[in-house]
Design a protein around this motif. Sequence first.
Motif, short mmCIF file in Angstrom:
data_model
loop_
_atom_site.label_atom_id
_atom_site.label_comp_id
_atom_site.label_asym_id
_atom_site.label_seq_id
_atom_site.Cartn_x
_atom_site.Cartn_y
_atom_site.Cartn_z
N ILE A 1 0.94 -1.20 0.20
CA ILE A 1 0.07 0.01 -0.05
C ILE A 1 0.82 1.11 -0.04
O ILE A 1 0.53 2.25 -0.69
N LEU A 2 1.84 1.19 0.88
CA LEU A 2 2.77 2.45 0.85
C LEU A 2 3.52 2.64 -0.32
O LEU A 2 3.74 3.79 -0.93
N PHE A 3 4.23 1.52 -0.97
CA PHE A 3 4.73 1.75 -2.49
C PHE A 3 3.76 2.39 -3.47
O PHE A 3 4.30 3.26 -4.22
N VAL A 4 2.56 1.67 -3.56
CA VAL A 4 1.88 2.02 -4.49
C VAL A 4 1.27 3.51 -4.21
O VAL A 4 1.08 4.32 -5.17
N ALA A 5 1.00 3.94 -3.25
CA ALA A 5 0.66 5.33 -2.71
C ALA A 5 1.61 6.27 -3.31
O ALA A 5 1.38 7.10 -3.49
N ASN A 6 2.82 5.80 -2.94
CA ASN A 6 4.00 6.66 -3.15
C ASN A 6 3.99 6.80 -4.60
O ASN A 6 4.29 8.04 -5.11
N GLU A 7 4.05 5.74 -5.55
CA GLU A 7 3.91 5.86 -6.83
C GLU A 7 2.79 6.77 -7.40
O GLU A 7 3.06 7.62 -8.34
N VAL A 8 1.96 6.62 -6.80
CA VAL A 8 0.53 7.35 -7.45
C VAL A 8 0.68 8.87 -6.97
O VAL A 8 0.37 9.92 -7.71
N ILE A 9 1.21 9.11 -5.69
CA ILE A 9 1.41 10.66 -5.58
C ILE A 9 2.70 11.19 -6.27
O ILE A 9 2.23 12.48 -6.92
N SER A 10 3.53 10.40 -6.59
CA SER A 10 4.67 11.04 -7.37
C SER A 10 4.13 11.26 -8.82
O SER A 10 4.41 12.48 -9.54
N PHE A 11 3.37 10.45 -9.28
CA PHE A 11 2.55 10.52 -10.68
C PHE A 11 1.77 11.71 -10.90
O PHE A 11 1.58 12.73 -11.71
N CYS A 12 0.87 11.92 -9.58
CA CYS A 12 -0.01 13.21 -9.66
C CYS A 12 0.65 14.56 -9.59
O CYS A 12 0.45 15.10 -10.28
N VAL A 13 1.99 14.40 -8.87
CA VAL A 13 2.46 15.58 -8.82
C VAL A 13 3.41 16.02 -9.96
O VAL A 13 3.62 17.09 -10.33
N GLY A 14 3.98 15.06 -10.60
CA GLY A 14 4.51 14.98 -11.71
C GLY A 14 3.50 15.42 -13.05
O GLY A 14 3.92 16.41 -13.77
#
Length: 93
Positions: A72-85
């Motif tokens: 959950i933490l890994f996927v949440a981090n990737e989704v947040i990075s995607f949204c920020v980018g």
Amino acid sequence: MEIKVPAEAAMAIRLGVQVVVATIMASVISLCALGLALLVKFMQAHDAPEWMVLGTLALEIFRWAADVVCFILFVANEVISFCVGLWRERSWR
């Protein structure tokens, strides 16, 4: 020959690859937890000492819970990075 891909598409592809990698990693760890579950059943069937069964069961539960939390933490981090980018990419236009 070079293939041009829009930045948004490249970020989406990267997110997809990261989620697939996370799923594969979670599956491998879950297989370890499944192996521990089978070991618990085997030990119970062969009258192993209770402390061994409880210790293995606790390890199985801890392994599974750590797997879920890390996934959950890994996927949440990737989704947040995607949204920020994506937000940064769109804000410059």
